[in-house]
Motif scaffolding. Sequence first.
Motif, PDB file in Angstrom:
ATOM      1  N   HIS A 131       0.808  -1.256   0.016  1.00 44.33           N
ATOM      2  CA  HIS A 131      -0.087   0.093  -0.064  1.00 44.33           C
ATOM      3  C   HIS A 131       0.820   1.303  -0.088  1.00 44.33           C
ATOM      4  CE1 HIS A 131      -3.042   2.990   1.239  1.00 44.33           C
ATOM      5  NE2 HIS A 131      -3.945   2.260   1.089  1.00 44.33           N
ATOM      6  N   PRO A 132       0.618   2.382  -1.050  1.00 40.29           N
ATOM      7  CA  PRO A 132       1.450   3.576  -1.057  1.00 40.29           C
ATOM      8  C   PRO A 132       1.690   4.008   0.482  1.00 40.29           C
ATOM      9  CG  PRO A 132      -0.175   3.339  -2.603  1.00 40.29           C
ATOM     10  CD  PRO A 132      -0.502   2.255  -1.750  1.00 40.29           C
ATOM     11  N   LYS A 133       0.603   4.199   1.360  1.00 39.06           N
ATOM     12  CA  LYS A 133       0.813   4.641   2.743  1.00 39.06           C
ATOM     13  C   LYS A 133       1.543   3.905   3.740  1.00 39.06           C
ATOM     14  CE  LYS A 133      -3.041   7.919   2.028  1.00 39.06           C
ATOM     15  NZ  LYS A 133      -4.323   8.475   2.680  1.00 39.06           N
ATOM     16  N   SER A 134       1.936   2.612   3.400  1.00 39.73           N
ATOM     17  CA  SER A 134       2.458   1.763   4.389  1.00 39.73           C
ATOM     18  C   SER A 134       3.635   2.358   4.915  1.00 39.73           C
ATOM     19  CB  SER A 134       2.505   0.262   3.941  1.00 39.73           C
ATOM     20  OG  SER A 134       3.498   0.365   2.881  1.00 39.73           O
ATOM     21  N   SER A 135       4.433   3.043   4.149  1.00 44.97           N
ATOM     22  CA  SER A 135       5.846   3.414   4.404  1.00 44.97           C
ATOM     23  C   SER A 135       5.586   4.445   5.554  1.00 44.97           C
ATOM     24  CB  SER A 135       6.618   3.791   3.529  1.00 44.97           C
ATOM     25  OG  SER A 135       6.046   4.802   2.664  1.00 44.97           O
ATOM     26  N   THR A 136       4.549   5.244   5.783  1.00 43.14           N
ATOM     27  CA  THR A 136       4.150   6.401   6.673  1.00 43.14           C
ATOM     28  C   THR A 136       3.307   6.044   7.558  1.00 43.14           C
ATOM     29  OG1 THR A 136       2.877   7.413   5.014  1.00 43.14           O
ATOM     30  CG2 THR A 136       5.045   8.068   4.841  1.00 43.14           C
ATOM     31  N   GLU A 137       2.651   5.081   7.494  1.00 43.44           N
ATOM     32  CA  GLU A 137       1.386   4.921   8.435  1.00 43.44           C
ATOM     33  C   GLU A 137       1.498   3.385   9.216  1.00 43.44           C
ATOM     34  OE1 GLU A 137      -2.498   5.703   7.041  1.00 43.44           O
ATOM     35  OE2 GLU A 137      -1.895   7.641   5.976  1.00 43.44           O
ATOM     36  N   ASN A 138       2.295   2.659   8.728  1.00 44.78           N
ATOM     37  CA  ASN A 138       2.458   1.266   9.430  1.00 44.78           C
ATOM     38  C   ASN A 138       3.505   1.256  10.509  1.00 44.78           C
ATOM     39  OD1 ASN A 138       0.532   0.313   7.562  1.00 44.78           O
ATOM     40  ND2 ASN A 138       1.727  -1.325   7.168  1.00 44.78           N
ATOM     41  N   GLU A 139       3.315   0.288  11.207  1.00 46.23           N
ATOM     42  CA  GLU A 139       4.477   0.017  12.350  1.00 46.23           C
ATOM     43  C   GLU A 139       5.710  -0.114  11.532  1.00 46.23           C
ATOM     44  OE1 GLU A 139       5.921  -2.959  15.728  1.00 46.23           O
ATOM     45  OE2 GLU A 139       4.636  -3.648  14.199  1.00 46.23           O
ATOM     46  N   ARG A 140       6.843   0.728  11.933  1.00 47.23           N
ATOM     47  CA  ARG A 140       8.010   0.739  10.992  1.00 47.23           C
ATOM     48  C   ARG A 140       9.208   1.386  12.044  1.00 47.23           C
ATOM     49  NH1 ARG A 140       4.931   4.826  10.552  1.00 47.23           N
ATOM     50  NH2 ARG A 140       5.670   6.972  10.540  1.00 47.23           N
ATOM     51  N   THR A 141      10.439   0.770  11.425  1.00 43.76           N
ATOM     52  CA  THR A 141      11.613   1.713  12.132  1.00 43.76           C
ATOM     53  C   THR A 141      12.212   2.106  10.977  1.00 43.76           C
ATOM     54  OG1 THR A 141      13.050  -0.374  11.449  1.00 43.76           O
ATOM     55  CG2 THR A 141      12.015  -0.368  13.730  1.00 43.76           C
ATOM     56  N   THR A 142      13.021   3.266  11.254  1.00 44.27           N
ATOM     57  CA  THR A 142      13.832   3.846  10.353  1.00 44.27           C
ATOM     58  C   THR A 142      15.545   3.732  10.728  1.00 44.27           C
ATOM     59  OG1 THR A 142      12.134   5.413   9.524  1.00 44.27           O
ATOM     60  CG2 THR A 142      14.743   6.009   9.122  1.00 44.27           C
ATOM     61  N   VAL A 143      16.288   3.313  10.079  1.00 43.61           N
ATOM     62  CA  VAL A 143      17.653   3.166  10.179  1.00 43.61           C
ATOM     63  C   VAL A 143      18.718   4.099   9.440  1.00 43.61           C
ATOM     64  CG1 VAL A 143      19.461   1.592  11.031  1.00 43.61           C
ATOM     65  CG2 VAL A 143      17.086   0.918  11.557  1.00 43.61           C
ATOM     66  N   MET A 155      17.409   2.696   5.647  1.00 44.44           N
ATOM     67  CA  MET A 155      16.625   1.504   5.537  1.00 44.44           C
ATOM     68  C   MET A 155      15.543   1.626   6.577  1.00 44.44           C
ATOM     69  SD  MET A 155      17.915  -2.317   6.874  1.00 44.44           S
ATOM     70  CE  MET A 155      17.011  -3.760   7.069  1.00 44.44           C
ATOM     71  N   ARG A 156      14.453   1.428   6.182  1.00 46.95           N
ATOM     72  CA  ARG A 156      13.068   1.316   6.872  1.00 46.95           C
ATOM     73  C   ARG A 156      12.328  -0.181   6.694  1.00 46.95           C
ATOM     74  NH1 ARG A 156      10.906   5.826   4.735  1.00 46.95           N
ATOM     75  NH2 ARG A 156      11.781   7.152   6.525  1.00 46.95           N
ATOM     76  N   GLN A 157      12.241  -0.668   7.989  1.00 46.35           N
ATOM     77  CA  GLN A 157      11.503  -1.985   8.249  1.00 46.35           C
ATOM     78  C   GLN A 157      10.165  -1.483   8.162  1.00 46.35           C
ATOM     79  OE1 GLN A 157      13.749  -2.915  11.785  1.00 46.35           O
ATOM     80  NE2 GLN A 157      13.704  -5.186  10.931  1.00 46.35           N
ATOM     81  N   ILE A 158       8.961  -2.271   7.369  1.00 40.86           N
ATOM     82  CA  ILE A 158       7.879  -1.933   7.573  1.00 40.86           C
ATOM     83  C   ILE A 158       6.765  -3.123   7.500  1.00 40.86           C
ATOM     84  CG2 ILE A 158       5.870  -0.893   6.214  1.00 40.86           C
ATOM     85  CD1 ILE A 158       7.930   0.583   4.467  1.00 40.86           C
ATOM     86  N   ALA A 159       5.986  -3.024   8.776  1.00 41.01           N
ATOM     87  CA  ALA A 159       5.066  -4.273   9.161  1.00 41.01           C
ATOM     88  C   ALA A 159       4.232  -4.457   7.955  1.00 41.01           C
ATOM     89  CB  ALA A 159       4.832  -4.176  10.483  1.00 41.01           C
ATOM     90  N   GLY A 160       3.674  -5.613   7.634  1.00 40.43           N
ATOM     91  CA  GLY A 160       2.733  -5.442   6.614  1.00 40.43           C
ATOM     92  C   GLY A 160       1.200  -6.053   7.103  1.00 40.43           C
ATOM     93  N   ALA A 161       0.457  -6.454   6.549  1.00 36.21           N
ATOM     94  CA  ALA A 161      -0.876  -6.714   7.069  1.00 36.21           C
ATOM     95  C   ALA A 161      -0.878  -8.181   8.206  1.00 36.21           C
ATOM     96  CB  ALA A 161      -1.855  -7.242   5.977  1.00 36.21           C
ATOM     97  N   LEU A 162      -0.075  -8.971   7.927  1.00 33.27           N
ATOM     98  CA  LEU A 162      -0.072 -10.188   8.856  1.00 33.27           C
ATOM     99  C   LEU A 162       1.165 -10.045   9.951  1.00 33.27           C
ATOM    100  CD1 LEU A 162       0.166 -12.905   6.041  1.00 33.27           C
ATOM    101  CD2 LEU A 162      -1.869 -12.216   7.442  1.00 33.27           C
ATOM    102  N   ALA A 163       1.953  -8.953   9.679  1.00 31.56           N
ATOM    103  CA  ALA A 163       3.057  -8.672  10.696  1.00 31.56           C
ATOM    104  C   ALA A 163       2.498  -7.875  11.892  1.00 31.56           C
ATOM    105  CB  ALA A 163       3.917  -7.781  10.053  1.00 31.56           C
ATOM    106  N   ARG A 164       2.841  -8.309  13.125  1.00 30.27           N
ATOM    107  CA  ARG A 164       2.576  -7.590  14.369  1.00 30.27           C
ATOM    108  C   ARG A 164       3.589  -7.309  15.234  1.00 30.27           C
ATOM    109  NH1 ARG A 164      -1.045  -6.943  11.363  1.00 30.27           N
ATOM    110  NH2 ARG A 164      -3.225  -7.238  12.061  1.00 30.27           N
ATOM    111  N   ARG A 165       4.640  -7.554  14.575  1.00 28.76           N
ATOM    112  CA  ARG A 165       5.913  -7.171  15.597  1.00 28.76           C
ATOM    113  C   ARG A 165       7.366  -7.169  14.568  1.00 28.76           C
ATOM    114  NH1 ARG A 165       9.192 -10.504  20.015  1.00 28.76           N
ATOM    115  NH2 ARG A 165      10.300  -8.771  21.096  1.00 28.76           N
ATOM    116  N   ILE A 166       7.753  -5.758  14.712  1.00 31.93           N
ATOM    117  CA  ILE A 166       9.310  -5.588  14.377  1.00 31.93           C
ATOM    118  C   ILE A 166      10.269  -5.802  15.210  1.00 31.93           C
ATOM    119  CG2 ILE A 166      10.691  -3.903  13.103  1.00 31.93           C
ATOM    120  CD1 ILE A 166       8.237  -2.841  11.538  1.00 31.93           C
TER     121      ILE A 166
END
Length: 220
Positions: A131-143, A155-166
């Motif tokens: 989803h275009p907004k996943s990189s700014t609205e999903n659970e994520r980290t920025t390194v 590098m940005r880790q982005i959680a998906g629809a099935l992910a619940r933990r980074i």
Amino acid sequence: MRFHREGNTIMLVTALILLGLNLLAYYFLFRGNQTAVIALAVVSLIAFGLVVQFFRIPKREHTLDEKLVIAPADGTVVVIEETEELEYFKAKRKQVSIFMSPLNVHVNRNPLSGVVSYFRYYPGKYLVAWHPKSSTENERTTVVIKQENGIEVLMRQIAGALARRIVWYVREGEPVKQTEEMGFIKFGSRVDLYLPLDAKINVTMGQKTKGGVTVVAELA
């Protein structure tokens, strides 16, 4: 092949639940119905196998070169474009995104060596990873990793629809080594890389990547 420590609890709990379900079926639910008992056992083995394969860490010869950016994850290249990175650089960068399906190895690795010059974790939504907004609205980290020559890669880790933990194993100010583990995302996700504009991209849309092996880009 070995299995990632992040999966120890999940694999154990899954095994116990499936074992309990099969014992319940054998002695009570499907007692005397051998076909149903065997069918449930087969389904349980397949389900457990899917969970176990998610946490696998295959043995590989990693690519090491300070002038190269190495794929941080297994998956499929879904984005290659010039874009505005607004969180850290606040300027244009080349973006390469790798989508990780539930069937991919989900270990995340450092794309290059250097010092972690910036780190942030953001809780958020669980939109599908493409989803275009996943990189700014999903659970994520920025390194952001900074090399000795001053070049920085985000590098940005982005959680998906099935992910619940980074999960991450890096801290701001600490040195990191190329291809070593930097984190893990559980059950479907995406990893974005933001590279200098003069970086030469070595992957193509739809290409399959191997974390720690595939060369994503060459740095000038």
